[in-house]
Scaffold this motif. Structure first.
Motif, PDB file in Angstrom:
ATOM      1  N   GLY A  36      38.246  48.455  36.685  1.00  0.00           N
ATOM      2  CA  GLY A  36      37.888  47.480  37.714  1.00  0.00           C
ATOM      3  C   GLY A  36      36.527  47.751  38.308  1.00  0.00           C
ATOM      4  O   GLY A  36      35.736  46.827  38.533  1.00  0.00           O
ATOM      5  N   SER A  39      33.929  46.739  35.784  1.00  0.00           N
ATOM      6  CA  SER A  39      33.836  45.280  35.713  1.00  0.00           C
ATOM      7  C   SER A  39      33.023  44.715  36.874  1.00  0.00           C
ATOM      8  O   SER A  39      32.165  43.849  36.687  1.00  0.00           O
ATOM      9  CB  SER A  39      35.243  44.670  35.717  1.00  0.00           C
ATOM     10  OG  SER A  39      35.187  43.273  35.775  1.00  0.00           O
ATOM     11  N   THR A  54      32.802  41.570  30.952  1.00  0.00           N
ATOM     12  CA  THR A  54      33.153  41.738  32.357  1.00  0.00           C
ATOM     13  C   THR A  54      34.566  41.235  32.613  1.00  0.00           C
ATOM     14  O   THR A  54      35.367  41.897  33.269  1.00  0.00           O
ATOM     15  CB  THR A  54      32.150  40.986  33.256  1.00  0.00           C
ATOM     16  OG1 THR A  54      30.838  41.443  32.953  1.00  0.00           O
ATOM     17  CG2 THR A  54      32.436  41.222  34.706  1.00  0.00           C
ATOM     18  N   GLY A  58      37.951  43.424  33.584  1.00  0.00           N
ATOM     19  CA  GLY A  58      38.736  43.042  34.759  1.00  0.00           C
ATOM     20  C   GLY A  58      40.181  42.762  34.407  1.00  0.00           C
ATOM     21  O   GLY A  58      41.104  43.217  35.093  1.00  0.00           O
ATOM     22  N   SER A  61      41.971  45.904  33.663  1.00  0.00           N
ATOM     23  CA  SER A  61      42.279  46.601  34.903  1.00  0.00           C
ATOM     24  C   SER A  61      43.566  46.059  35.528  1.00  0.00           C
ATOM     25  O   SER A  61      44.402  46.824  35.998  1.00  0.00           O
ATOM     26  CB  SER A  61      41.116  46.456  35.893  1.00  0.00           C
ATOM     27  OG  SER A  61      41.458  46.976  37.150  1.00  0.00           O
ATOM     28  N   TRP A 100      42.355  42.293  43.147  1.00  0.00           N
ATOM     29  CA  TRP A 100      42.116  41.364  42.041  1.00  0.00           C
ATOM     30  C   TRP A 100      42.644  39.974  42.366  1.00  0.00           C
ATOM     31  O   TRP A 100      42.040  38.966  41.981  1.00  0.00           O
ATOM     32  CB  TRP A 100      42.718  41.885  40.746  1.00  0.00           C
ATOM     33  CG  TRP A 100      41.835  42.886  40.067  1.00  0.00           C
ATOM     34  CD1 TRP A 100      42.120  44.186  39.815  1.00  0.00           C
ATOM     35  CD2 TRP A 100      40.521  42.669  39.557  1.00  0.00           C
ATOM     36  NE1 TRP A 100      41.055  44.801  39.191  1.00  0.00           N
ATOM     37  CE2 TRP A 100      40.062  43.884  39.017  1.00  0.00           C
ATOM     38  CE3 TRP A 100      39.673  41.575  39.512  1.00  0.00           C
ATOM     39  CZ2 TRP A 100      38.814  44.024  38.438  1.00  0.00           C
ATOM     40  CZ3 TRP A 100      38.421  41.714  38.930  1.00  0.00           C
ATOM     41  CH2 TRP A 100      38.012  42.926  38.399  1.00  0.00           C
TER      42      TRP A 100
END
Length: 111
Positions: A36, A39, A54, A58, A61, A100
């Motif tokens: 994360g 990213s 990217t 993410g 993650s 997130w």
């Protein structure tokens, strides 16, 4: 400081072992945090215009955090174990999933 347990009229000096799945929980939490962070770094480096890598970091993650959360929950099924690693991992993964979720909500609403 070692924790002592009362077993009948005797005191046990034996420490409870760490639950095996709590190592997976914490390891996946650290992996999710690293993915994360990387990213977000790539996104900031590209001035918000992250590429496919990217997004892949993410998403990885999020998946690692969800899997670690599952292992953390499973680690509480074992009796007479030390759960501190699972508790740390669950807290870390829970925070990552919330972060997130907020990033995705902000991204979808366009604010």
């Amino acid at each position: 400081m070692e924790a002592l347990r009362q077993v009948g009229n005797k005191i046990s000096y034996v420490r409870n072992p760490f639950e095996r799945q709590s190592f997976f929980c914490l390891g996946l939490g650290i992996l999710a945090l690293g993915l994360g962070t990387f990213s977000i770094y790539l996104s900031l480096k590209g001035a918000g215009q992250g590429g496919l890598n990217t997004g892949a970091y993410g998403f990885s993650s999020i998946v690692a955090a969800a899997a670690g959360l599952w292992y953390g929950i499973l680690s509480f099924t074992e009796d007479n174990c030390n759960y501190i690693l699972a508790k740390i991992g669950i807290a870390l993964e829970g925070i990552l999933i919330i972060i997130w979720a907020v990033i995705l909500i902000i991204g979808f609403t366009g604010r």
